[in-house]
Design an enzyme around this catalytic site. Sequence first.
Site, PDB file in Angstrom:
ATOM      1  N   CYS A  50       0.984  -1.181   0.077  1.00 23.03           N
ATOM      2  CA  CYS A  50       0.011  -0.006   0.079  1.00 23.03           C
ATOM      3  C   CYS A  50       0.806   1.357  -0.020  1.00 23.03           C
ATOM      4  O   CYS A  50       1.702   1.469   0.763  1.00 23.03           O
ATOM      5  CB  CYS A  50      -1.033  -0.185   1.366  1.00 23.03           C
ATOM      6  N   CYS A  53       0.708   3.619   3.177  1.00 20.37           N
ATOM      7  CA  CYS A  53       1.357   2.856   4.173  1.00 20.37           C
ATOM      8  C   CYS A  53       2.875   3.278   4.202  1.00 20.37           C
ATOM      9  O   CYS A  53       3.626   3.475   5.119  1.00 20.37           O
ATOM     10  CB  CYS A  53       1.188   1.546   4.244  1.00 20.37           C
ATOM     11  N   CYS A 385     -18.044  13.723 -15.457  1.00 21.39           N
ATOM     12  CA  CYS A 385     -18.459  12.478 -14.801  1.00 21.39           C
ATOM     13  C   CYS A 385     -19.118  11.270 -15.737  1.00 21.39           C
ATOM     14  O   CYS A 385     -19.918  11.445 -16.692  1.00 21.39           O
ATOM     15  CB  CYS A 385     -19.760  12.697 -13.991  1.00 21.39           C
ATOM     16  N   CYS A 388     -22.566   9.902 -15.762  1.00 19.82           N
ATOM     17  CA  CYS A 388     -23.672  10.856 -16.274  1.00 19.82           C
ATOM     18  C   CYS A 388     -23.445  10.718 -17.593  1.00 19.82           C
ATOM     19  O   CYS A 388     -24.707  10.876 -18.285  1.00 19.82           O
ATOM     20  CB  CYS A 388     -23.282  12.351 -15.834  1.00 19.82           C
TER      21      CYS A 388
END
Length: 500
Positions: A50, A53, A385, A388
Amino acid sequence: MHTAKNFALGLLAAAAVATASDVTQLKTDTFDEFVKTNDIVLAEFFAPWCGHCKALAPEYEEAATSLKEKDIKLAKIDCTEEAELCQKHGVEGYPTLKVFRGPDNVSPYKGQRKAAAITSYMIKQSLPAVSLLTKDTLEEFKKADKVVIVAYIDAADKASNETFGKIAEKLRDNYPFGASNDAALAEAEGVTAPAIVLYKDFDEGKAVFTEKFDVEAIEKFTKTAAIPLIGEVGPETYSDYMSSGLPLAYIFAETPEERKEISELLKPIAEAQRGVVNFATIDAKAFGAHAGNLNLKTDKFPAFAIQETVKNQKFPFDQEKAITLEAIKAFVDDFVSGKVDPSIKSEPIPEDNSGPVKVVVAKNYNDVVLDDTKDVLIEFYAPWCGHCKSLAPKYEELGALYAKSEFKDQVVIAKVDATANDVPDEIQGFPTIKLYAAGAKSEPVTYSGARTVEDLIKFISENGKYKASVIEETTEASAAPAATESPAAEEAAKEDHDEL
Ligand SMILES: *[C@@H]1O[C@H](CO)[C@@H](O)[C@H](O)[C@H]1NC(C)=O
Protein backbone atom coordinates in the site's frame (compact mmCIF):
# COMPACT_ATOMS: atom_id res chain seq x y z
CA MET A 1 20.26 -17.06 -8.40
CA HIS A 2 20.55 -18.69 -5.03
CA THR A 3 23.56 -16.66 -4.12
CA ALA A 4 22.01 -13.44 -5.34
CA LYS A 5 18.97 -14.06 -3.15
CA ASN A 6 21.03 -14.84 -0.09
CA PHE A 7 23.04 -11.74 -0.73
CA ALA A 8 19.86 -9.68 -0.92
CA LEU A 9 18.54 -11.22 2.28
CA GLY A 10 21.83 -10.51 3.95
CA LEU A 11 21.54 -6.86 2.96
CA LEU A 12 18.01 -6.72 4.33
CA ALA A 13 19.10 -8.21 7.61
CA ALA A 14 21.97 -5.75 7.85
CA ALA A 15 19.57 -2.89 7.19
CA ALA A 16 17.23 -4.18 9.88
CA VAL A 17 20.01 -4.28 12.43
CA ALA A 18 21.34 -0.88 11.44
CA THR A 19 17.96 0.83 11.92
CA ALA A 20 16.53 -0.70 15.07
CA SER A 21 12.91 0.35 15.00
CA ASP A 22 10.84 1.75 17.84
CA VAL A 23 7.71 0.43 16.14
CA THR A 24 6.72 -3.01 17.43
CA GLN A 25 5.49 -5.42 14.77
CA LEU A 26 2.64 -7.47 16.23
CA LYS A 27 1.15 -10.80 15.25
CA THR A 28 -2.04 -12.56 16.22
CA ASP A 29 -0.39 -14.27 19.19
CA THR A 30 1.34 -11.15 20.53
CA PHE A 31 -1.28 -8.48 19.89
CA ASP A 32 -3.61 -8.92 22.89
CA GLU A 33 -0.81 -9.20 25.40
CA PHE A 34 0.80 -6.06 24.00
CA VAL A 35 -2.31 -3.87 24.24
CA LYS A 36 -3.05 -5.30 27.71
CA THR A 37 0.34 -4.51 29.13
CA ASN A 38 0.72 -1.05 27.63
CA ASP A 39 -1.54 1.78 28.82
CA ILE A 40 -1.82 3.33 25.40
CA VAL A 41 -0.92 1.94 21.99
CA LEU A 42 -1.29 3.33 18.51
CA ALA A 43 -1.67 0.44 16.07
CA GLU A 44 -1.23 0.67 12.34
CA PHE A 45 -2.90 -2.02 10.26
CA PHE A 46 -1.09 -2.04 6.92
CA ALA A 47 -0.35 -3.95 3.78
CA PRO A 48 3.18 -4.07 2.34
CA TRP A 49 1.99 -3.04 -1.13
CA CYS A 50 0.00 0.00 0.00
CA GLY A 51 1.42 3.32 -1.15
CA HIS A 52 -0.05 5.42 1.67
CA CYS A 53 1.44 2.94 4.15
CA LYS A 54 4.87 3.35 2.58
CA ALA A 55 4.56 7.12 2.78
CA LEU A 56 3.53 6.87 6.42
CA ALA A 57 6.36 4.48 7.42
CA PRO A 58 9.19 7.01 8.03
CA GLU A 59 6.80 9.42 9.79
CA TYR A 60 5.54 6.58 11.96
CA GLU A 61 9.08 5.53 12.85
CA GLU A 62 9.98 9.08 13.80
CA ALA A 63 6.87 9.46 15.97
CA ALA A 64 7.58 6.11 17.68
CA THR A 65 11.05 7.30 18.59
CA SER A 66 9.89 10.62 19.99
CA LEU A 67 7.07 8.98 21.95
CA LYS A 68 9.33 6.32 23.45
CA GLU A 69 10.29 8.36 26.49
CA LYS A 70 6.61 9.10 27.22
CA ASP A 71 5.98 5.36 27.22
CA ILE A 72 3.48 5.60 24.37
CA LYS A 73 3.86 2.58 22.11
CA LEU A 74 3.48 2.44 18.35
CA ALA A 75 2.76 -0.91 16.76
CA LYS A 76 2.09 -2.23 13.27
CA ILE A 77 0.30 -5.26 11.96
CA ASP A 78 0.83 -6.67 8.48
CA CYS A 79 -2.69 -7.55 7.38
CA THR A 80 -1.50 -9.75 4.53
CA GLU A 81 -0.07 -12.06 7.22
CA GLU A 82 -2.57 -11.49 10.06
CA ALA A 83 -5.78 -11.38 8.05
CA GLU A 84 -8.01 -12.62 10.85
CA LEU A 85 -6.68 -10.18 13.42
CA CYS A 86 -7.26 -7.31 11.00
CA GLN A 87 -10.74 -8.49 10.22
CA LYS A 88 -11.53 -8.75 13.92
CA HIS A 89 -10.59 -5.09 14.26
CA GLY A 90 -12.79 -4.01 11.39
CA VAL A 91 -9.96 -3.01 9.07
CA GLU A 92 -11.38 -2.08 5.68
CA GLY A 93 -8.65 0.01 4.11
CA TYR A 94 -4.92 0.61 4.51
CA PRO A 95 -3.49 2.05 6.53
CA THR A 96 -6.00 1.95 9.40
CA LEU A 97 -4.79 3.55 12.61
CA LYS A 98 -6.40 2.88 15.97
CA VAL A 99 -5.72 3.99 19.52
CA PHE A 100 -5.93 1.21 22.11
CA ARG A 101 -6.37 1.87 25.83
CA GLY A 102 -6.39 -1.80 26.71
CA PRO A 103 -7.99 -4.38 24.41
CA ASP A 104 -11.55 -3.07 24.80
CA ASN A 105 -11.20 0.70 24.67
CA VAL A 106 -10.47 1.43 21.02
CA SER A 107 -10.90 4.67 19.09
CA PRO A 108 -9.94 5.65 15.56
CA TYR A 109 -6.85 7.81 15.11
CA LYS A 110 -8.11 11.14 13.82
CA GLY A 111 -4.90 13.10 13.33
CA GLN A 112 -2.72 13.79 10.33
CA ARG A 113 -0.24 11.17 9.12
CA LYS A 114 2.87 13.20 9.89
CA ALA A 115 5.41 12.54 12.64
CA ALA A 116 4.74 15.78 14.53
CA ALA A 117 0.97 15.37 14.29
CA ILE A 118 1.09 11.75 15.46
CA THR A 119 3.31 12.71 18.39
CA SER A 120 1.12 15.57 19.53
CA TYR A 121 -2.10 13.59 19.04
CA MET A 122 -0.83 10.64 21.05
CA ILE A 123 0.46 12.83 23.88
CA LYS A 124 -3.03 14.33 24.16
CA GLN A 125 -4.55 10.86 24.11
CA SER A 126 -2.25 9.67 26.88
CA LEU A 127 -3.28 12.41 29.27
CA PRO A 128 -6.49 12.14 31.27
CA ALA A 129 -9.17 14.28 29.60
CA VAL A 130 -8.49 16.84 32.33
CA SER A 131 -5.07 16.97 34.00
CA LEU A 132 -5.15 18.17 37.59
CA LEU A 133 -2.56 20.93 37.85
CA THR A 134 -0.53 22.36 40.69
CA LYS A 135 1.84 25.30 40.89
CA ASP A 136 4.64 22.90 39.95
CA THR A 137 3.01 21.61 36.78
CA LEU A 138 1.01 24.59 35.50
CA GLU A 139 3.85 26.37 33.70
CA GLU A 140 4.93 23.31 31.75
CA PHE A 141 1.34 22.44 30.93
CA LYS A 142 0.78 25.89 29.45
CA LYS A 143 3.43 25.07 26.86
CA ALA A 144 2.20 21.56 26.06
CA ASP A 145 0.62 22.64 22.78
CA LYS A 146 -0.20 25.65 20.63
CA VAL A 147 -3.45 25.98 22.56
CA VAL A 148 -4.15 24.62 26.06
CA ILE A 149 -7.21 25.18 28.19
CA VAL A 150 -7.11 25.48 31.99
CA ALA A 151 -10.05 25.82 34.35
CA TYR A 152 -9.70 27.34 37.80
CA ILE A 153 -12.41 25.77 39.96
CA ASP A 154 -13.09 25.61 43.72
CA ALA A 155 -12.65 22.09 45.04
CA ALA A 156 -16.28 22.22 46.27
CA ASP A 157 -17.73 23.47 42.97
CA LYS A 158 -18.92 20.14 41.58
CA ALA A 159 -21.17 21.65 38.92
CA SER A 160 -18.43 23.66 37.21
CA ASN A 161 -16.05 20.72 37.49
CA GLU A 162 -18.56 18.45 35.78
CA THR A 163 -19.34 20.92 32.99
CA PHE A 164 -15.68 21.40 32.25
CA GLY A 165 -15.13 17.64 32.27
CA LYS A 166 -17.81 17.22 29.61
CA ILE A 167 -16.20 19.74 27.30
CA ALA A 168 -12.80 18.18 27.83
CA GLU A 169 -14.11 14.73 26.88
CA LYS A 170 -15.64 16.16 23.75
CA LEU A 171 -12.67 18.20 22.58
CA ARG A 172 -9.81 16.10 23.94
CA ASP A 173 -8.57 15.34 20.45
CA ASN A 174 -8.18 19.05 19.78
CA TYR A 175 -6.62 20.53 22.91
CA PRO A 176 -5.03 19.53 26.23
CA PHE A 177 -7.32 20.38 29.16
CA GLY A 178 -6.15 21.10 32.69
CA ALA A 179 -7.77 22.23 35.92
CA SER A 180 -6.66 23.57 39.26
CA ASN A 181 -8.47 24.13 42.55
CA ASP A 182 -5.66 26.22 44.01
CA ALA A 183 -7.09 29.70 44.65
CA ALA A 184 -3.62 31.18 44.82
CA LEU A 185 -2.88 29.97 41.29
CA ALA A 186 -6.10 31.51 40.02
CA GLU A 187 -5.18 34.77 41.66
CA ALA A 188 -1.73 34.70 40.12
CA GLU A 189 -3.39 34.31 36.72
CA GLY A 190 -5.64 37.27 37.49
CA VAL A 191 -8.92 35.36 37.67
CA THR A 192 -11.36 34.27 40.36
CA ALA A 193 -12.83 30.74 40.28
CA PRO A 194 -14.73 29.55 38.37
CA ALA A 195 -12.87 30.79 35.30
CA ILE A 196 -11.17 29.38 32.22
CA VAL A 197 -7.95 30.58 30.70
CA LEU A 198 -7.05 29.53 27.17
CA TYR A 199 -3.31 29.82 26.65
CA LYS A 200 -2.02 30.10 23.09
CA ASP A 201 1.40 30.52 21.56
CA PHE A 202 0.21 33.16 19.10
CA ASP A 203 -1.63 36.48 19.05
CA GLU A 204 -2.22 37.90 22.55
CA GLY A 205 -1.08 34.72 24.34
CA LYS A 206 -4.25 34.04 26.31
CA ALA A 207 -7.99 34.55 26.50
CA VAL A 208 -10.16 34.44 29.61
CA PHE A 209 -13.68 33.10 30.15
CA THR A 210 -15.41 34.35 33.31
CA GLU A 211 -19.09 33.77 32.58
CA LYS A 212 -21.20 31.07 34.18
CA PHE A 213 -19.96 27.57 33.25
CA ASP A 214 -22.21 26.31 30.50
CA VAL A 215 -21.21 23.71 27.92
CA GLU A 216 -22.39 25.71 24.94
CA ALA A 217 -20.94 29.02 26.07
CA ILE A 218 -17.56 27.48 26.86
CA GLU A 219 -17.44 25.62 23.57
CA LYS A 220 -18.15 28.82 21.71
CA PHE A 221 -15.49 30.65 23.68
CA THR A 222 -12.97 27.88 22.97
CA LYS A 223 -13.62 27.81 19.26
CA THR A 224 -13.31 31.56 18.95
CA ALA A 225 -10.31 32.04 21.20
CA ALA A 226 -8.33 29.10 19.80
CA ILE A 227 -8.50 30.38 16.25
CA PRO A 228 -5.68 32.79 15.39
CA LEU A 229 -6.63 36.36 14.59
CA ILE A 230 -5.49 35.74 11.03
CA GLY A 231 -4.71 32.06 10.62
CA GLU A 232 -3.99 29.94 7.60
CA VAL A 233 -6.51 27.81 5.74
CA GLY A 234 -5.10 24.43 4.75
CA PRO A 235 -5.97 20.74 4.93
CA GLU A 236 -5.31 20.69 8.71
CA THR A 237 -7.38 23.74 9.61
CA TYR A 238 -10.16 23.76 7.02
CA SER A 239 -12.63 21.63 8.96
CA ASP A 240 -12.11 23.70 12.13
CA TYR A 241 -13.03 26.81 10.21
CA MET A 242 -16.03 25.15 8.61
CA SER A 243 -17.33 23.89 11.97
CA SER A 244 -16.66 27.13 13.86
CA GLY A 245 -20.09 28.45 12.97
CA LEU A 246 -18.59 31.80 11.93
CA PRO A 247 -18.17 33.17 8.43
CA LEU A 248 -14.65 32.84 7.06
CA ALA A 249 -12.86 35.66 5.26
CA TYR A 250 -10.16 34.31 2.93
CA ILE A 251 -7.07 36.21 1.89
CA PHE A 252 -5.77 34.45 -1.25
CA ALA A 253 -2.16 35.25 -2.12
CA GLU A 254 0.57 33.35 -3.90
CA THR A 255 3.65 34.03 -1.78
CA PRO A 256 4.22 33.92 2.00
CA GLU A 257 5.49 37.52 1.82
CA GLU A 258 2.32 38.70 0.17
CA ARG A 259 0.13 36.80 2.62
CA LYS A 260 2.00 38.41 5.51
CA GLU A 261 1.76 41.85 3.99
CA ILE A 262 -1.99 41.69 3.39
CA SER A 263 -2.55 40.17 6.85
CA GLU A 264 -0.79 43.13 8.42
CA LEU A 265 -2.88 45.48 6.33
CA LEU A 266 -6.20 43.86 7.26
CA LYS A 267 -5.37 43.14 10.92
CA PRO A 268 -7.44 46.02 12.30
CA ILE A 269 -10.52 44.63 10.52
CA ALA A 270 -9.88 41.12 11.83
CA GLU A 271 -9.50 42.55 15.34
CA ALA A 272 -12.75 44.48 15.07
CA GLN A 273 -14.58 41.38 13.77
CA ARG A 274 -13.14 38.90 16.25
CA GLY A 275 -15.82 36.37 17.17
CA VAL A 276 -17.97 37.61 14.27
CA VAL A 277 -15.91 36.76 11.18
CA ASN A 278 -12.80 34.56 11.11
CA PHE A 279 -9.91 35.74 8.94
CA ALA A 280 -7.33 33.49 7.33
CA THR A 281 -4.82 33.51 4.54
CA ILE A 282 -4.75 30.78 1.94
CA ASP A 283 -1.91 29.76 -0.35
CA ALA A 284 -3.24 30.64 -3.79
CA LYS A 285 -0.50 28.60 -5.48
CA ALA A 286 -1.47 25.34 -3.79
CA PHE A 287 -5.19 25.93 -3.28
CA GLY A 288 -6.06 28.40 -6.01
CA ALA A 289 -8.81 26.12 -7.27
CA HIS A 290 -10.65 26.71 -4.00
CA ALA A 291 -11.17 30.31 -5.16
CA GLY A 292 -13.53 28.86 -7.77
CA ASN A 293 -15.70 27.41 -4.99
CA LEU A 294 -16.09 30.95 -3.69
CA ASN A 295 -17.05 32.25 -7.12
CA LEU A 296 -13.73 34.03 -7.55
CA LYS A 297 -11.69 33.77 -10.73
CA THR A 298 -8.89 31.26 -10.17
CA ASP A 299 -6.23 33.13 -12.08
CA LYS A 300 -6.25 36.57 -10.49
CA PHE A 301 -4.54 36.94 -7.11
CA PRO A 302 -4.40 38.34 -4.51
CA ALA A 303 -8.11 38.02 -3.90
CA PHE A 304 -10.54 38.26 -1.01
CA ALA A 305 -13.83 36.50 -0.32
CA ILE A 306 -16.11 35.71 2.60
CA GLN A 307 -17.84 32.37 3.00
CA GLU A 308 -20.91 32.07 5.19
CA THR A 309 -20.06 28.62 6.52
CA VAL A 310 -23.48 27.67 7.87
CA LYS A 311 -25.53 28.37 4.75
CA ASN A 312 -22.56 27.94 2.40
CA GLN A 313 -23.07 31.30 0.74
CA LYS A 314 -20.26 33.00 -1.09
CA PHE A 315 -19.34 36.68 -1.05
CA PRO A 316 -16.41 37.27 -3.40
CA PHE A 317 -14.78 40.70 -3.32
CA ASP A 318 -14.60 42.21 -6.82
CA GLN A 319 -11.26 41.07 -8.27
CA GLU A 320 -11.03 44.17 -10.44
CA LYS A 321 -10.74 46.30 -7.30
CA ALA A 322 -7.57 46.75 -5.29
CA ILE A 323 -7.36 45.18 -1.82
CA THR A 324 -7.05 48.19 0.47
CA LEU A 325 -7.90 48.66 4.12
CA GLU A 326 -10.77 51.01 3.27
CA ALA A 327 -12.28 48.85 0.54
CA ILE A 328 -12.14 45.62 2.53
CA LYS A 329 -13.41 47.32 5.69
CA ALA A 330 -16.42 48.66 3.82
CA PHE A 331 -17.03 45.25 2.22
CA VAL A 332 -16.79 43.36 5.53
CA ASP A 333 -18.96 45.93 7.35
CA ASP A 334 -21.59 45.64 4.64
CA PHE A 335 -21.41 41.85 4.81
CA VAL A 336 -21.86 41.85 8.58
CA SER A 337 -24.87 44.17 8.38
CA GLY A 338 -26.44 41.98 5.69
CA LYS A 339 -26.04 44.48 2.88
CA VAL A 340 -24.10 42.24 0.51
CA ASP A 341 -26.04 39.74 -1.58
CA PRO A 342 -24.47 36.30 -1.88
CA SER A 343 -22.93 35.59 -5.25
CA ILE A 344 -24.76 32.91 -7.14
CA LYS A 345 -22.85 31.18 -9.89
CA SER A 346 -25.03 30.55 -12.91
CA GLU A 347 -24.76 29.74 -16.56
CA PRO A 348 -27.00 31.96 -18.67
CA ILE A 349 -30.59 30.81 -19.09
CA PRO A 350 -30.67 29.04 -22.48
CA GLU A 351 -32.47 31.07 -25.15
CA ASP A 352 -34.08 27.98 -26.58
CA ASN A 353 -35.06 25.54 -23.89
CA SER A 354 -37.58 23.49 -25.82
CA GLY A 355 -35.67 20.20 -25.96
CA PRO A 356 -37.02 17.05 -24.31
CA VAL A 357 -34.67 17.58 -21.35
CA LYS A 358 -35.06 21.05 -19.90
CA VAL A 359 -31.81 22.82 -19.05
CA VAL A 360 -31.79 24.24 -15.54
CA VAL A 361 -29.27 26.85 -14.39
CA ALA A 362 -29.11 28.69 -11.06
CA LYS A 363 -31.05 31.61 -12.49
CA ASN A 364 -34.09 29.57 -13.59
CA TYR A 365 -33.87 26.92 -10.85
CA ASN A 366 -36.83 28.31 -8.87
CA ASP A 367 -38.98 28.87 -11.94
CA VAL A 368 -38.47 25.39 -13.32
CA VAL A 369 -37.76 23.08 -10.39
CA LEU A 370 -40.05 24.71 -7.85
CA ASP A 371 -43.00 25.15 -10.24
CA ASP A 372 -45.68 23.80 -7.92
CA THR A 373 -47.93 22.65 -10.76
CA LYS A 374 -45.41 20.21 -12.17
CA ASP A 375 -43.65 16.99 -11.27
CA VAL A 376 -40.01 17.81 -12.00
CA LEU A 377 -37.35 15.14 -12.29
CA ILE A 378 -33.92 16.75 -12.16
CA GLU A 379 -30.50 15.29 -12.76
CA PHE A 380 -27.52 17.01 -11.11
CA TYR A 381 -24.49 16.20 -13.24
CA ALA A 382 -20.87 17.16 -13.75
CA PRO A 383 -19.33 17.46 -17.21
CA TRP A 384 -16.44 15.15 -16.28
CA CYS A 385 -18.61 12.40 -14.79
CA GLY A 386 -18.57 9.18 -16.77
CA HIS A 387 -21.75 7.74 -15.23
CA CYS A 388 -23.54 10.93 -16.24
CA LYS A 389 -22.35 10.52 -19.82
CA SER A 390 -23.64 6.98 -20.03
CA LEU A 391 -26.96 8.06 -18.56
CA ALA A 392 -27.36 10.94 -21.05
CA PRO A 393 -28.91 9.07 -24.02
CA LYS A 394 -31.35 7.23 -21.73
CA TYR A 395 -32.26 10.47 -20.02
CA GLU A 396 -32.92 12.09 -23.41
CA GLU A 397 -35.11 9.14 -24.30
CA LEU A 398 -37.02 9.53 -21.03
CA GLY A 399 -37.53 13.24 -21.73
CA ALA A 400 -38.76 12.53 -25.25
CA LEU A 401 -41.26 9.94 -23.99
CA TYR A 402 -42.86 12.44 -21.61
CA ALA A 403 -42.66 15.32 -24.11
CA LYS A 404 -44.87 13.52 -26.56
CA SER A 405 -47.19 12.00 -23.96
CA GLU A 406 -50.44 13.25 -22.48
CA PHE A 407 -48.37 14.38 -19.45
CA LYS A 408 -46.25 16.85 -21.41
CA ASP A 409 -47.55 19.84 -19.41
CA GLN A 410 -47.39 18.09 -16.06
CA VAL A 411 -44.03 16.32 -16.02
CA VAL A 412 -40.68 18.01 -16.65
CA ILE A 413 -37.47 16.07 -17.18
CA ALA A 414 -34.61 18.44 -16.37
CA LYS A 415 -30.86 18.53 -15.81
CA VAL A 416 -28.41 20.96 -14.26
CA ASP A 417 -24.62 21.15 -14.45
CA ALA A 418 -24.05 21.38 -10.71
CA THR A 419 -20.41 22.39 -11.18
CA ALA A 420 -21.36 25.53 -13.10
CA ASN A 421 -24.43 26.52 -11.11
CA ASP A 422 -24.98 27.11 -7.39
CA VAL A 423 -27.93 24.91 -6.50
CA PRO A 424 -29.55 24.78 -3.06
CA ASP A 425 -29.36 20.97 -3.00
CA GLU A 426 -26.52 19.30 -1.22
CA ILE A 427 -24.99 17.01 -3.83
CA GLN A 428 -22.79 14.15 -2.62
CA GLY A 429 -22.04 12.46 -5.92
CA PHE A 430 -22.80 12.61 -9.62
CA PRO A 431 -25.25 11.98 -11.04
CA THR A 432 -27.85 12.71 -8.37
CA ILE A 433 -31.45 12.47 -9.52
CA LYS A 434 -34.35 13.93 -7.55
CA LEU A 435 -38.06 14.29 -8.07
CA TYR A 436 -39.64 17.55 -6.98
CA ALA A 437 -43.30 16.51 -7.09
CA ALA A 438 -46.09 19.03 -7.63
CA GLY A 439 -47.53 20.13 -4.31
CA ALA A 440 -44.56 18.69 -2.38
CA LYS A 441 -41.67 20.93 -3.35
CA SER A 442 -40.21 21.00 0.14
CA GLU A 443 -39.79 17.23 0.16
CA PRO A 444 -37.92 16.11 -2.94
CA VAL A 445 -37.39 12.36 -3.31
CA THR A 446 -33.92 11.16 -4.25
CA TYR A 447 -33.72 8.39 -6.84
CA SER A 448 -31.67 5.36 -5.89
CA GLY A 449 -32.74 2.74 -8.44
CA ALA A 450 -31.01 1.47 -11.54
CA ARG A 451 -30.50 4.08 -14.22
CA THR A 452 -32.84 2.66 -16.81
CA VAL A 453 -35.67 4.39 -18.62
CA GLU A 454 -38.08 1.80 -17.31
CA ASP A 455 -37.16 2.25 -13.64
CA LEU A 456 -37.13 6.03 -13.94
CA ILE A 457 -40.65 6.00 -15.37
CA LYS A 458 -41.74 3.80 -12.49
CA PHE A 459 -40.17 6.22 -10.03
CA ILE A 460 -41.97 9.21 -11.55
CA SER A 461 -45.32 7.44 -11.61
CA GLU A 462 -44.96 6.19 -8.04
CA ASN A 463 -43.72 9.42 -6.48
CA GLY A 464 -45.18 12.17 -8.66
CA LYS A 465 -48.52 13.89 -8.12
CA TYR A 466 -49.81 12.88 -11.57
CA LYS A 467 -48.85 9.20 -11.38
CA ALA A 468 -47.61 9.77 -14.90
CA SER A 469 -46.60 6.52 -16.53
CA VAL A 470 -45.52 6.31 -20.15
CA ILE A 471 -44.74 3.28 -22.23
CA GLU A 472 -41.15 2.66 -23.12
CA GLU A 473 -40.69 1.63 -26.73
CA THR A 474 -37.83 -0.82 -26.38
CA THR A 475 -36.97 -2.73 -23.27
CA GLU A 476 -33.45 -2.53 -22.02
CA ALA A 477 -31.24 -5.55 -21.70
CA SER A 478 -29.49 -4.81 -18.45
CA ALA A 479 -29.71 -2.45 -15.55
CA ALA A 480 -26.67 -0.32 -14.93
CA PRO A 481 -25.37 -0.29 -11.36
CA ALA A 482 -26.26 3.02 -9.75
CA ALA A 483 -22.77 4.13 -8.85
CA THR A 484 -21.98 7.79 -8.39
CA GLU A 485 -18.76 9.70 -8.74
CA SER A 486 -17.64 12.12 -6.08
CA PRO A 487 -15.97 15.45 -6.75
CA ALA A 488 -13.03 14.10 -4.74
CA ALA A 489 -12.59 11.42 -7.39
CA GLU A 490 -12.27 14.09 -10.01
CA GLU A 491 -9.74 16.01 -7.92
CA ALA A 492 -7.76 12.85 -7.41
CA ALA A 493 -7.82 12.17 -11.14
CA LYS A 494 -6.61 15.64 -11.99
CA GLU A 495 -3.99 15.81 -9.25
CA ASP A 496 -2.98 19.25 -10.41
CA HIS A 497 -3.58 20.88 -7.07
CA ASP A 498 -4.03 19.92 -3.45
CA GLU A 499 -7.48 19.45 -2.06
CA LEU A 500 -8.78 20.98 1.11
C1 LIG B 1 -13.03 17.54 39.62
O1 LIG B 1 -13.63 16.36 40.11
C2 LIG B 1 -12.80 15.23 40.09
C3 LIG B 1 -13.64 14.04 40.49
O2 LIG B 1 -14.29 14.27 41.70
C4 LIG B 1 -11.61 15.46 41.02
O3 LIG B 1 -10.75 14.35 40.99
C5 LIG B 1 -10.87 16.70 40.56
O4 LIG B 1 -9.84 17.00 41.46
C6 LIG B 1 -11.81 17.89 40.48
N1 LIG B 1 -11.10 19.01 39.87
C7 LIG B 1 -10.78 20.10 40.54
C8 LIG B 1 -10.08 21.16 39.77
O5 LIG B 1 -11.01 20.25 41.72
